[in-house]
Scaffold this active site. Structure first.
Site, PDB file in Angstrom:
ATOM      1  N   ALA A  32       0.721  -8.659 -15.796  1.00 38.98           N
ATOM      2  CA  ALA A  32       0.186  -7.510 -16.201  1.00 38.98           C
ATOM      3  C   ALA A  32       0.916  -6.113 -15.821  1.00 38.98           C
ATOM      4  CB  ALA A  32      -1.294  -7.175 -16.127  1.00 38.98           C
ATOM      5  N   HIS A  37       4.644  -1.620 -10.905  1.00 39.74           N
ATOM      6  CA  HIS A  37       5.138  -3.028 -10.244  1.00 39.74           C
ATOM      7  C   HIS A  37       6.860  -2.586 -10.646  1.00 39.74           C
ATOM      8  CE1 HIS A  37       1.414  -4.951 -11.677  1.00 39.74           C
ATOM      9  NE2 HIS A  37       1.770  -5.258 -10.559  1.00 39.74           N
ATOM     10  N   GLN A  61      -7.280 -16.125  -4.508  1.00 38.54           N
ATOM     11  CA  GLN A  61      -7.570 -15.066  -3.690  1.00 38.54           C
ATOM     12  C   GLN A  61      -8.642 -14.112  -4.532  1.00 38.54           C
ATOM     13  OE1 GLN A  61      -3.264 -13.418  -4.651  1.00 38.54           O
ATOM     14  NE2 GLN A  61      -4.354 -11.395  -4.845  1.00 38.54           N
ATOM     15  N   GLU A 148       1.835   0.191  -1.817  1.00 37.63           N
ATOM     16  CA  GLU A 148       0.923   0.756  -0.959  1.00 37.63           C
ATOM     17  C   GLU A 148      -0.561   0.885  -1.702  1.00 37.63           C
ATOM     18  OE1 GLU A 148       2.993   3.975   0.596  1.00 37.63           O
ATOM     19  OE2 GLU A 148       3.700   2.941   2.617  1.00 37.63           O
ATOM     20  N   SER A 185      -2.840   0.461 -12.161  1.00 36.80           N
ATOM     21  CA  SER A 185      -3.197  -0.714 -11.660  1.00 36.80           C
ATOM     22  C   SER A 185      -3.654  -1.605 -13.109  1.00 36.80           C
ATOM     23  CB  SER A 185      -4.664  -0.487 -10.911  1.00 36.80           C
ATOM     24  OG  SER A 185      -5.361  -1.630 -11.205  1.00 36.80           O
TER      25      SER A 185
HETATM   26  O1  PAF Z   1      -1.008  -7.518  -4.781  1.00 37.33           O
HETATM   27  C1  PAF Z   1      -0.639  -8.512  -5.434  1.00 37.33           C
HETATM   28  O2  PAF Z   1      -0.554  -8.533  -6.892  1.00 37.33           O
HETATM   29  C2  PAF Z   1      -1.064  -9.892  -5.069  1.00 37.33           C
HETATM   30  O3  PAF Z   1      -2.204  -9.983  -4.099  1.00 37.33           O
HETATM   31  C3  PAF Z   1       0.117 -10.659  -4.724  1.00 37.33           C
HETATM   32  C4  PAF Z   1       0.438  -9.889  -3.370  1.00 37.33           C
HETATM   33  C5  PAF Z   1       1.137 -10.838  -5.693  1.00 37.33           C
HETATM   34  C6  PAF Z   1      -0.322 -12.115  -3.979  1.00 37.33           C
HETATM   35  O4  PAF Z   1      -1.033 -12.670  -5.130  1.00 37.33           O
END
Ligand code: PAF
Length: 282
Positions: A32, A37, A61, A148, A185
Protein backbone atom coordinates in the site's frame (compact mmCIF):
# COMPACT_ATOMS: atom_id res chain seq x y z
CA UNK A 1 12.77 -4.44 -12.04
CA UNK A 2 12.79 -8.08 -11.07
CA UNK A 3 9.76 -9.32 -9.12
CA UNK A 4 10.42 -12.43 -7.04
CA UNK A 5 8.11 -14.39 -4.78
CA UNK A 6 10.40 -17.06 -3.35
CA UNK A 7 13.30 -16.85 -0.93
CA UNK A 8 15.38 -18.89 -3.37
CA UNK A 9 14.92 -16.35 -6.18
CA UNK A 10 15.55 -13.47 -3.79
CA UNK A 11 18.79 -14.98 -2.50
CA UNK A 12 19.98 -15.73 -6.00
CA UNK A 13 19.32 -12.12 -7.11
CA UNK A 14 21.24 -10.62 -4.17
CA UNK A 15 24.04 -13.21 -4.45
CA UNK A 16 24.72 -12.11 -8.01
CA UNK A 17 24.80 -8.46 -6.94
CA UNK A 18 27.08 -9.15 -4.00
CA UNK A 19 29.48 -11.24 -6.07
CA UNK A 20 29.71 -8.29 -8.46
CA UNK A 21 30.86 -6.19 -5.47
CA UNK A 22 27.64 -4.17 -5.29
CA UNK A 23 26.21 -2.66 -2.11
CA UNK A 24 22.66 -3.71 -1.25
CA UNK A 25 19.97 -1.59 0.39
CA UNK A 26 16.72 -3.04 1.72
CA UNK A 27 13.41 -1.24 2.24
CA UNK A 28 11.02 -3.52 4.18
CA UNK A 29 7.35 -2.56 3.62
CA UNK A 30 3.87 -3.95 4.01
CA UNK A 31 2.81 -2.51 0.64
CA UNK A 32 0.00 0.00 0.00
CA UNK A 33 2.91 2.19 -0.91
CA UNK A 34 2.74 5.99 -0.81
CA UNK A 35 5.10 8.97 -0.92
CA UNK A 36 6.50 8.05 2.49
CA UNK A 37 7.69 4.69 1.20
CA UNK A 38 8.90 6.33 -1.99
CA UNK A 39 11.15 8.61 0.07
CA UNK A 40 12.74 5.49 1.63
CA UNK A 41 13.28 3.94 -1.80
CA UNK A 42 14.74 7.25 -3.12
CA UNK A 43 17.20 7.42 -0.24
CA UNK A 44 18.09 3.74 -0.66
CA UNK A 45 18.59 4.33 -4.40
CA UNK A 46 21.05 7.16 -3.68
CA UNK A 47 23.10 5.20 -1.15
CA UNK A 48 23.29 1.70 -2.67
CA UNK A 49 24.03 -0.02 -5.97
CA UNK A 50 21.12 -2.39 -5.64
CA UNK A 51 17.71 -1.58 -4.15
CA UNK A 52 15.62 -4.43 -2.75
CA UNK A 53 12.08 -3.73 -1.51
CA UNK A 54 9.97 -6.30 0.31
CA UNK A 55 6.18 -6.05 0.13
CA UNK A 56 4.70 -8.35 2.73
CA UNK A 57 1.78 -7.87 5.10
CA UNK A 58 3.28 -9.68 8.05
CA UNK A 59 0.55 -11.48 10.00
CA UNK A 60 2.67 -12.06 13.11
CA UNK A 61 2.84 -8.35 13.94
CA UNK A 62 -0.94 -7.80 13.90
CA UNK A 63 -2.47 -8.21 17.32
CA UNK A 64 -5.86 -7.29 15.83
CA UNK A 65 -7.32 -9.71 13.27
CA UNK A 66 -9.64 -7.09 11.82
CA UNK A 67 -6.71 -4.72 11.21
CA UNK A 68 -4.89 -7.53 9.35
CA UNK A 69 -7.99 -8.40 7.32
CA UNK A 70 -8.65 -4.80 6.28
CA UNK A 71 -5.02 -3.78 5.76
CA UNK A 72 -4.92 -2.25 2.24
CA UNK A 73 -3.38 -4.44 -0.46
CA UNK A 74 -2.48 -2.71 -3.73
CA UNK A 75 0.09 -4.99 -5.41
CA UNK A 76 -0.13 -3.68 -8.96
CA UNK A 77 0.05 -0.01 -7.91
CA UNK A 78 2.96 -0.91 -5.58
CA UNK A 79 4.90 -2.47 -8.45
CA UNK A 80 4.28 0.59 -10.64
CA UNK A 81 5.52 2.95 -7.91
CA UNK A 82 8.60 0.82 -7.28
CA UNK A 83 9.43 0.49 -10.96
CA UNK A 84 9.21 4.28 -11.37
CA UNK A 85 11.34 4.83 -8.25
CA UNK A 86 14.15 2.67 -9.64
CA UNK A 87 13.79 -0.39 -7.43
CA UNK A 88 15.86 -3.33 -8.71
CA UNK A 89 14.29 -6.29 -6.91
CA UNK A 90 10.84 -6.48 -5.32
CA UNK A 91 10.14 -9.42 -3.04
CA UNK A 92 6.42 -10.24 -2.78
CA UNK A 93 6.19 -13.55 -0.92
CA UNK A 94 3.21 -15.50 0.40
CA UNK A 95 2.81 -16.05 4.13
CA UNK A 96 3.83 -19.72 3.65
CA UNK A 97 7.04 -18.64 1.92
CA UNK A 98 8.12 -16.44 4.84
CA UNK A 99 6.76 -18.78 7.50
CA UNK A 100 7.05 -22.36 6.16
CA UNK A 101 6.55 -23.27 9.79
CA UNK A 102 5.33 -21.05 12.63
CA UNK A 103 8.00 -18.70 13.94
CA UNK A 104 8.15 -19.53 17.62
CA UNK A 105 11.00 -17.18 18.44
CA UNK A 106 10.30 -14.94 21.40
CA UNK A 107 12.51 -11.85 21.50
CA UNK A 108 13.34 -10.13 24.73
CA UNK A 109 13.62 -6.65 23.34
CA UNK A 110 14.02 -4.98 26.71
CA UNK A 111 12.87 -1.52 27.87
CA UNK A 112 12.57 0.04 24.38
CA UNK A 113 9.73 -2.39 23.66
CA UNK A 114 8.04 -2.19 27.05
CA UNK A 115 6.49 1.27 26.70
CA UNK A 116 3.94 2.90 24.38
CA UNK A 117 3.19 0.47 21.51
CA UNK A 118 4.56 -2.42 23.61
CA UNK A 119 1.71 -2.69 26.12
CA UNK A 120 -0.86 -1.25 23.66
CA UNK A 121 -0.18 -3.89 20.99
CA UNK A 122 0.97 -7.06 22.76
CA UNK A 123 3.09 -9.24 20.46
CA UNK A 124 3.40 -6.53 17.83
CA UNK A 125 7.12 -5.85 18.25
CA UNK A 126 7.89 -9.55 18.54
CA UNK A 127 6.25 -10.01 15.14
CA UNK A 128 8.19 -7.06 13.70
CA UNK A 129 11.46 -8.53 15.04
CA UNK A 130 10.55 -11.93 13.57
CA UNK A 131 9.88 -10.68 10.06
CA UNK A 132 12.62 -8.05 9.90
CA UNK A 133 15.24 -10.51 11.18
CA UNK A 134 14.10 -13.04 8.55
CA UNK A 135 14.39 -10.38 5.82
CA UNK A 136 17.86 -9.42 7.06
CA UNK A 137 18.94 -13.07 6.93
CA UNK A 138 17.54 -13.49 3.41
CA UNK A 139 18.96 -10.28 1.91
CA UNK A 140 21.98 -9.55 4.12
CA UNK A 141 21.73 -5.87 3.19
CA UNK A 142 24.43 -3.28 3.87
CA UNK A 143 21.72 -0.79 4.86
CA UNK A 144 18.04 -0.98 5.75
CA UNK A 145 15.63 1.95 5.61
CA UNK A 146 12.74 2.69 7.99
CA UNK A 147 10.39 5.65 8.31
CA UNK A 148 10.49 7.72 11.49
CA UNK A 149 6.69 7.76 11.68
CA UNK A 150 7.07 4.43 13.48
CA UNK A 151 9.62 6.00 15.77
CA UNK A 152 9.65 3.32 18.46
CA UNK A 153 9.86 0.56 15.86
CA UNK A 154 13.28 1.86 14.81
CA UNK A 155 14.58 1.63 18.39
CA UNK A 156 13.20 -1.91 18.65
CA UNK A 157 14.79 -2.96 15.36
CA UNK A 158 18.12 -1.48 16.47
CA UNK A 159 17.89 -3.59 19.63
CA UNK A 160 17.08 -6.74 17.61
CA UNK A 161 20.06 -5.99 15.32
CA UNK A 162 22.31 -5.57 18.36
CA UNK A 163 21.13 -8.83 19.94
CA UNK A 164 21.44 -10.91 16.76
CA UNK A 165 24.70 -9.27 15.70
CA UNK A 166 23.63 -8.21 12.19
CA UNK A 167 26.30 -6.17 10.45
CA UNK A 168 24.27 -3.50 8.74
CA UNK A 169 23.32 0.13 9.06
CA UNK A 170 19.79 1.10 10.08
CA UNK A 171 18.87 4.31 8.28
CA UNK A 172 15.96 6.28 9.79
CA UNK A 173 14.15 8.53 7.29
CA UNK A 174 12.01 11.60 8.07
CA UNK A 175 8.20 11.50 8.12
CA UNK A 176 6.54 12.52 4.86
CA UNK A 177 3.34 14.53 5.32
CA UNK A 178 0.29 15.47 3.30
CA UNK A 179 0.02 19.18 2.42
CA UNK A 180 -2.21 19.68 5.50
CA UNK A 181 0.32 18.02 7.81
CA UNK A 182 -1.22 14.56 8.27
CA UNK A 183 1.58 11.98 8.32
CA UNK A 184 1.35 9.77 5.22
CA UNK A 185 0.14 6.32 6.16
CA UNK A 186 -1.32 3.32 4.38
CA UNK A 187 -4.18 3.49 6.89
CA UNK A 188 -5.22 7.03 5.85
CA UNK A 189 -7.36 5.62 3.02
CA UNK A 190 -9.59 4.07 5.67
CA UNK A 191 -10.55 7.47 7.11
CA UNK A 192 -14.06 8.69 6.32
CA UNK A 193 -14.09 12.07 4.50
CA UNK A 194 -15.28 13.78 7.73
CA UNK A 195 -12.50 12.19 9.80
CA UNK A 196 -9.90 12.85 7.11
CA UNK A 197 -10.84 16.53 7.41
CA UNK A 198 -10.10 16.67 11.16
CA UNK A 199 -7.10 14.31 11.24
CA UNK A 200 -4.56 17.09 10.46
CA UNK A 201 -5.25 18.50 13.94
CA UNK A 202 -2.82 15.85 15.25
CA UNK A 203 0.18 17.43 13.60
CA UNK A 204 -1.19 20.95 14.18
CA UNK A 205 -1.33 20.36 17.95
CA UNK A 206 2.07 18.65 17.96
CA UNK A 207 3.58 21.61 16.09
CA UNK A 208 1.88 24.19 18.32
CA UNK A 209 3.20 22.33 21.35
CA UNK A 210 6.79 23.09 20.33
CA UNK A 211 6.24 26.72 21.31
CA UNK A 212 4.05 25.83 24.27
CA UNK A 213 6.78 23.57 25.65
CA UNK A 214 9.22 26.49 25.85
CA UNK A 215 7.37 27.84 28.88
CA UNK A 216 5.54 24.80 30.25
CA UNK A 217 6.34 21.52 31.95
CA UNK A 218 6.34 18.10 30.30
CA UNK A 219 3.04 17.28 32.03
CA UNK A 220 1.41 20.52 30.87
CA UNK A 221 2.63 19.97 27.32
CA UNK A 222 1.14 16.46 27.28
CA UNK A 223 -2.18 17.88 28.53
CA UNK A 224 -2.06 20.65 25.89
CA UNK A 225 -1.69 18.16 23.02
CA UNK A 226 -4.09 15.57 24.41
CA UNK A 227 -6.79 18.10 25.34
CA UNK A 228 -6.52 19.90 21.98
CA UNK A 229 -6.95 16.72 19.99
CA UNK A 230 -9.65 15.20 22.19
CA UNK A 231 -11.66 18.41 21.77
CA UNK A 232 -12.55 17.11 18.29
CA UNK A 233 -15.52 14.73 18.44
CA UNK A 234 -14.11 12.02 16.18
CA UNK A 235 -10.68 11.98 17.83
CA UNK A 236 -9.43 10.13 20.87
CA UNK A 237 -5.84 10.11 22.00
CA UNK A 238 -4.75 6.63 23.04
CA UNK A 239 -1.49 7.90 24.49
CA UNK A 240 0.78 10.87 24.23
CA UNK A 241 4.17 10.39 25.84
CA UNK A 242 7.28 12.49 25.71
CA UNK A 243 10.25 10.16 25.75
CA UNK A 244 14.00 10.03 25.44
CA UNK A 245 14.60 9.56 21.70
CA UNK A 246 17.10 6.74 22.23
CA UNK A 247 15.84 4.75 25.22
CA UNK A 248 12.11 5.43 24.57
CA UNK A 249 11.65 5.93 28.33
CA UNK A 250 9.10 8.61 29.29
CA UNK A 251 10.55 11.78 30.80
CA UNK A 252 8.92 13.88 33.48
CA UNK A 253 11.26 16.91 33.30
CA UNK A 254 12.72 18.46 30.16
CA UNK A 255 16.13 18.26 31.83
CA UNK A 256 15.81 14.45 31.99
CA UNK A 257 17.03 14.11 28.41
CA UNK A 258 19.08 15.69 25.63
CA UNK A 259 16.70 14.30 23.01
CA UNK A 260 12.98 14.74 23.65
CA UNK A 261 10.41 13.23 21.31
CA UNK A 262 6.64 13.28 21.70
CA UNK A 263 4.99 10.07 20.45
CA UNK A 264 1.26 9.90 19.90
CA UNK A 265 -1.41 7.46 18.80
CA UNK A 266 -4.91 8.69 18.14
CA UNK A 267 -8.11 6.93 17.18
CA UNK A 268 -9.74 8.91 14.42
CA UNK A 269 -13.06 7.11 14.18
CA UNK A 270 -11.88 3.50 14.17
CA UNK A 271 -8.59 4.20 12.41
CA UNK A 272 -5.51 4.24 14.62
CA UNK A 273 -3.09 6.97 13.56
CA UNK A 274 0.45 7.44 14.81
CA UNK A 275 2.77 10.44 14.70
CA UNK A 276 5.63 12.07 16.58
CA UNK A 277 7.55 15.29 16.95
CA UNK A 278 11.03 16.16 18.20
CA UNK A 279 11.14 18.91 20.87
CA UNK A 280 14.92 19.10 20.92
CA UNK A 281 18.03 17.09 20.22
CA UNK A 282 21.16 18.51 21.83
O1 PAF B 1 6.83 -0.52 9.26
C1 PAF B 1 6.35 -1.46 8.59
O2 PAF B 1 5.74 -1.27 7.53
C2 PAF B 1 6.49 -2.88 9.11
O3 PAF B 1 6.41 -2.92 10.50
C3 PAF B 1 7.76 -3.57 8.61
C4 PAF B 1 9.00 -2.90 9.14
C5 PAF B 1 7.76 -3.59 7.09
C6 PAF B 1 7.77 -5.03 9.09
O4 PAF B 1 6.68 -5.74 8.62
Amino acid sequence: MLTVTTVKELKSAVKQAREAGKSIGLVPTMGALHEGHKSLVDRCRKENNVVVVSVFVNPTQFNNKEDLRTYPRTEEADKALLEAAGCDVVFMPTVEEVYPEPDTRVFNLGPVAEVMEGPMRPGHFNGVAQVVSKLFMMVEPDRAYFGEKDFQQIAVIREMVRQLGFKLEIVPCPIVREADGLAKSSRNVRLTPENRAVAPCIYRLLSESLDFAQSHSVEETIAFVTGGINAHDAMEVEYYQIVDGITMQPITEWADTGYAVGCITVYCGDVRLIDNITYFRK
